[in-house]
Design a protein around this motif. Structure first.
Motif, PDB file in Angstrom:
ATOM      1  N   MET A   1       0.852  -1.198   0.000  1.00 25.11           N
ATOM      2  CA  MET A   1       0.000   0.000   0.000  1.00 25.11           C
ATOM      3  C   MET A   1       0.886   1.246   0.000  1.00 25.11           C
ATOM      4  SD  MET A   1      -2.815   1.211   2.820  1.00 25.11           S
ATOM      5  CE  MET A   1      -4.014   0.017   2.213  1.00 25.11           C
ATOM      6  N   PRO A   2       0.624   2.197  -0.912  1.00 20.93           N
ATOM      7  CA  PRO A   2       1.420   3.433  -0.948  1.00 20.93           C
ATOM      8  C   PRO A   2       1.344   4.188   0.375  1.00 20.93           C
ATOM      9  CG  PRO A   2       0.094   3.208  -2.936  1.00 20.93           C
ATOM     10  CD  PRO A   2      -0.354   2.133  -1.993  1.00 20.93           C
ATOM     11  N   LEU A   3       2.453   4.802   0.769  1.00 21.02           N
ATOM     12  CA  LEU A   3       2.523   5.499   2.045  1.00 21.02           C
ATOM     13  C   LEU A   3       1.527   6.647   2.113  1.00 21.02           C
ATOM     14  CD1 LEU A   3       3.853   5.867   4.786  1.00 21.02           C
ATOM     15  CD2 LEU A   3       5.599   7.281   3.665  1.00 21.02           C
ATOM     16  N   ASP A   4       1.360   7.400   1.010  1.00 20.13           N
ATOM     17  CA  ASP A   4       0.434   8.534   1.050  1.00 20.13           C
ATOM     18  C   ASP A   4      -1.005   8.077   1.252  1.00 20.13           C
ATOM     19  OD1 ASP A   4       0.366   7.321  -1.434  1.00 20.13           O
ATOM     20  OD2 ASP A   4      -0.045   9.178  -2.524  1.00 20.13           O
ATOM     21  N   THR A   5      -1.357   6.915   0.683  1.00 19.40           N
ATOM     22  CA  THR A   5      -2.704   6.372   0.891  1.00 19.40           C
ATOM     23  C   THR A   5      -2.909   5.982   2.343  1.00 19.40           C
ATOM     24  OG1 THR A   5      -2.766   5.520  -1.374  1.00 19.40           O
ATOM     25  CG2 THR A   5      -4.330   4.574   0.192  1.00 19.40           C
ATOM     26  N   LEU A   6      -1.902   5.341   2.931  1.00 20.72           N
ATOM     27  CA  LEU A   6      -2.007   4.926   4.330  1.00 20.72           C
ATOM     28  C   LEU A   6      -2.103   6.136   5.255  1.00 20.72           C
ATOM     29  CD1 LEU A   6      -1.967   2.742   6.499  1.00 20.72           C
ATOM     30  CD2 LEU A   6       0.538   2.787   6.408  1.00 20.72           C
ATOM     31  N   LEU A   7      -1.310   7.168   5.003  1.00 21.84           N
ATOM     32  CA  LEU A   7      -1.345   8.362   5.841  1.00 21.84           C
ATOM     33  C   LEU A   7      -2.697   9.070   5.732  1.00 21.84           C
ATOM     34  CD1 LEU A   7       2.231   9.841   5.230  1.00 21.84           C
ATOM     35  CD2 LEU A   7       1.382   8.617   7.253  1.00 21.84           C
ATOM     36  N   THR A   8      -3.270   9.087   4.535  1.00 20.14           N
ATOM     37  CA  THR A   8      -4.604   9.675   4.365  1.00 20.14           C
ATOM     38  C   THR A   8      -5.640   8.877   5.144  1.00 20.14           C
ATOM     39  OG1 THR A   8      -4.031  10.474   2.152  1.00 20.14           O
ATOM     40  CG2 THR A   8      -6.371  10.319   2.685  1.00 20.14           C
ATOM     41  N   GLN A 134     -12.290   2.479  -0.400  1.00 25.88           N
ATOM     42  CA  GLN A 134     -11.723   3.632  -1.101  1.00 25.88           C
ATOM     43  C   GLN A 134     -10.195   3.650  -1.035  1.00 25.88           C
ATOM     44  OE1 GLN A 134     -13.458   7.422  -0.107  1.00 25.88           O
ATOM     45  NE2 GLN A 134     -15.454   6.517   0.311  1.00 25.88           N
ATOM     46  N   PHE A 135      -9.635   2.955  -0.055  1.00 23.34           N
ATOM     47  CA  PHE A 135      -8.182   2.987   0.140  1.00 23.34           C
ATOM     48  C   PHE A 135      -7.501   1.724  -0.400  1.00 23.34           C
ATOM     49  CE2 PHE A 135     -10.190   5.677   3.262  1.00 23.34           C
ATOM     50  CZ  PHE A 135      -9.430   6.830   3.204  1.00 23.34           C
ATOM     51  N   ILE A 136      -8.262   0.874  -1.062  1.00 23.55           N
ATOM     52  CA  ILE A 136      -7.711  -0.337  -1.649  1.00 23.55           C
ATOM     53  C   ILE A 136      -7.268  -0.058  -3.084  1.00 23.55           C
ATOM     54  CG2 ILE A 136      -8.213  -2.700  -2.368  1.00 23.55           C
ATOM     55  CD1 ILE A 136      -7.998  -2.426   0.619  1.00 23.55           C
ATOM     56  N   GLN A 137      -6.034  -0.405  -3.389  1.00 21.54           N
ATOM     57  CA  GLN A 137      -5.501  -0.255  -4.740  1.00 21.54           C
ATOM     58  C   GLN A 137      -5.744  -1.556  -5.504  1.00 21.54           C
ATOM     59  OE1 GLN A 137      -4.097   2.672  -5.785  1.00 21.54           O
ATOM     60  NE2 GLN A 137      -4.522   3.523  -3.761  1.00 21.54           N
ATOM     61  N   PRO A 138      -6.576  -1.526  -6.560  1.00 18.68           N
ATOM     62  CA  PRO A 138      -6.923  -2.757  -7.286  1.00 18.68           C
ATOM     63  C   PRO A 138      -5.717  -3.490  -7.862  1.00 18.68           C
ATOM     64  CG  PRO A 138      -8.371  -0.955  -7.915  1.00 18.68           C
ATOM     65  CD  PRO A 138      -7.268  -0.354  -7.108  1.00 18.68           C
ATOM     66  N   ALA A 139      -4.671  -2.752  -8.215  1.00 16.71           N
ATOM     67  CA  ALA A 139      -3.516  -3.372  -8.865  1.00 16.71           C
ATOM     68  C   ALA A 139      -2.584  -4.070  -7.883  1.00 16.71           C
ATOM     69  CB  ALA A 139      -2.734  -2.314  -9.643  1.00 16.71           C
ATOM     70  N   LEU A 140      -2.776  -3.856  -6.584  1.00 19.29           N
ATOM     71  CA  LEU A 140      -1.907  -4.447  -5.568  1.00 19.29           C
ATOM     72  C   LEU A 140      -2.612  -5.605  -4.882  1.00 19.29           C
ATOM     73  CD1 LEU A 140      -0.508  -1.144  -3.973  1.00 19.29           C
ATOM     74  CD2 LEU A 140       0.556  -2.598  -5.728  1.00 19.29           C
ATOM     75  N   PRO A 141      -1.858  -6.488  -4.213  1.00 18.62           N
ATOM     76  CA  PRO A 141      -2.466  -7.627  -3.507  1.00 18.62           C
ATOM     77  C   PRO A 141      -3.539  -7.170  -2.519  1.00 18.62           C
ATOM     78  CG  PRO A 141      -0.088  -7.879  -3.614  1.00 18.62           C
ATOM     79  CD  PRO A 141      -0.386  -6.500  -4.131  1.00 18.62           C
ATOM     80  N   GLN A 142      -4.733  -7.751  -2.629  1.00 18.44           N
ATOM     81  CA  GLN A 142      -5.872  -7.309  -1.827  1.00 18.44           C
ATOM     82  C   GLN A 142      -5.732  -7.670  -0.348  1.00 18.44           C
ATOM     83  OE1 GLN A 142      -8.946  -5.773  -3.361  1.00 18.44           O
ATOM     84  NE2 GLN A 142      -7.273  -5.326  -4.755  1.00 18.44           N
ATOM     85  N   GLY A 143      -5.310  -8.901  -0.079  1.00 18.29           N
ATOM     86  CA  GLY A 143      -5.270  -9.377   1.302  1.00 18.29           C
ATOM     87  C   GLY A 143      -4.378  -8.538   2.191  1.00 18.29           C
ATOM     88  N   GLN A 144      -3.188  -8.208   1.707  1.00 20.54           N
ATOM     89  CA  GLN A 144      -2.259  -7.417   2.505  1.00 20.54           C
ATOM     90  C   GLN A 144      -2.815  -6.029   2.787  1.00 20.54           C
ATOM     91  OE1 GLN A 144       1.520  -7.389   0.493  1.00 20.54           O
ATOM     92  NE2 GLN A 144       1.769  -9.612   0.586  1.00 20.54           N
ATOM     93  N   GLN A 145      -3.457  -5.436   1.788  1.00 18.95           N
ATOM     94  CA  GLN A 145      -4.023  -4.094   1.980  1.00 18.95           C
ATOM     95  C   GLN A 145      -5.126  -4.101   3.016  1.00 18.95           C
ATOM     96  OE1 GLN A 145      -4.312  -1.481  -1.730  1.00 18.95           O
ATOM     97  NE2 GLN A 145      -4.312  -3.522  -2.652  1.00 18.95           N
ATOM     98  N   TRP A 146      -6.025  -5.093   2.927  1.00 17.44           N
ATOM     99  CA  TRP A 146      -7.111  -5.180   3.905  1.00 17.44           C
ATOM    100  C   TRP A 146      -6.550  -5.382   5.317  1.00 17.44           C
ATOM    101  CZ3 TRP A 146     -11.938  -3.726   3.698  1.00 17.44           C
ATOM    102  CH2 TRP A 146     -12.576  -3.635   2.465  1.00 17.44           C
TER     103      TRP A 146
END
Length: 204
Positions: A1-8, A134-146
């Motif tokens: 997950m991108p750092l800016d997305t996580l900080l937001t 809204q903070f999930i990036q479709p192009a990246l692995p879903q499980g780790q982001q969740w």
């Protein structure tokens, strides 16, 4: 997950969780009545309820509630009625605060209360289904982001609940006179009624 997305996500969640609502109001009330350590059981119940709502959202109940006006209305009114009942209990408490010297309720009872309050708002299911994705990036692995989002959410939520409980303990020191206790109890009652009323009138 991108750092800016996580900080937001962190900044947004910090603001949303800090906003006084049924869960935080309950932590403040139980912190004042029982002390912050005893309120950990209430916190565990509320966090369990939130986890259940998020799980139901992931299983698709959010879509069912969004499609069924009747089901949503029934759940919404049931939740509002429970909050109004809690308000009535606070109002009826009068000048009794039940401070930590005699808890007056078991840990299991406080857990159940926290669980019931967390489950009292079906809009939380819709919130989970609309906010978190809204903070999930479709192009990246879903499980780790969740996993990152959910761990971050529950850490922030737990921190604010504990802060409200500790705030209740500090408030309890001010409640040395019966008239102040009555004022606190009735203020909590009015607050629960207000939140319950807003929930009853809220739209999806």
């Amino acid at each position: 997950m991108p750092l800016d997305t996580l900080l937001t996500f962190i900044a947004t969640t910090m603001f949303i969780s800090a906003t006084p609502g049924p869960n935080m109001l309950l932590m403040l009330s139980h912190g004042a009545r029982f002390g912050w350590r005893a309120t950990l059981a209430t916190m565990a119940g509320a966090l369990s309820g939130l986890a259940l709502l998020i799980g139901l959202s992931a299983l698709g109940l959010a879509a069912v509630l969004a499609a069924s006006t009747t089901l949503f209305t029934i759940l919404k009114l049931a939740g509002a009625a429970y909050l109004l009942y809690l308000g009535w209990q606070c109002w009826q408490a009068g000048v009794e605060l039940n401070l930590p010297t005699a808890f007056g309720e078991t840990g299991l009872a406080r857990y159940r209360t926290g669980l019931a309050v967390a489950l009292s708002n079906p809009k939380a299911i819709l919130f989970a289904s609309a906010f978190l994705p809204q903070f999930i990036q479709p192009a990246l692995p879903q499980g780790q982001q969740w996993a990152v989002l959910l761990v971050t959410f529950f850490l922030i939520e737990s921190g604010w609940q504990l802060a409200y409980a500790v705030g209740g303990v500090s408030l309890a020191r001010w409640l040395s006179a019966p008239r102040r206790v009555r004022f606190f109890n009735r203020s909590c009652g009015i607050a629960f009624w207000a939140v319950g009323g807003m929930l009853a009138l809220a739209r999806r």
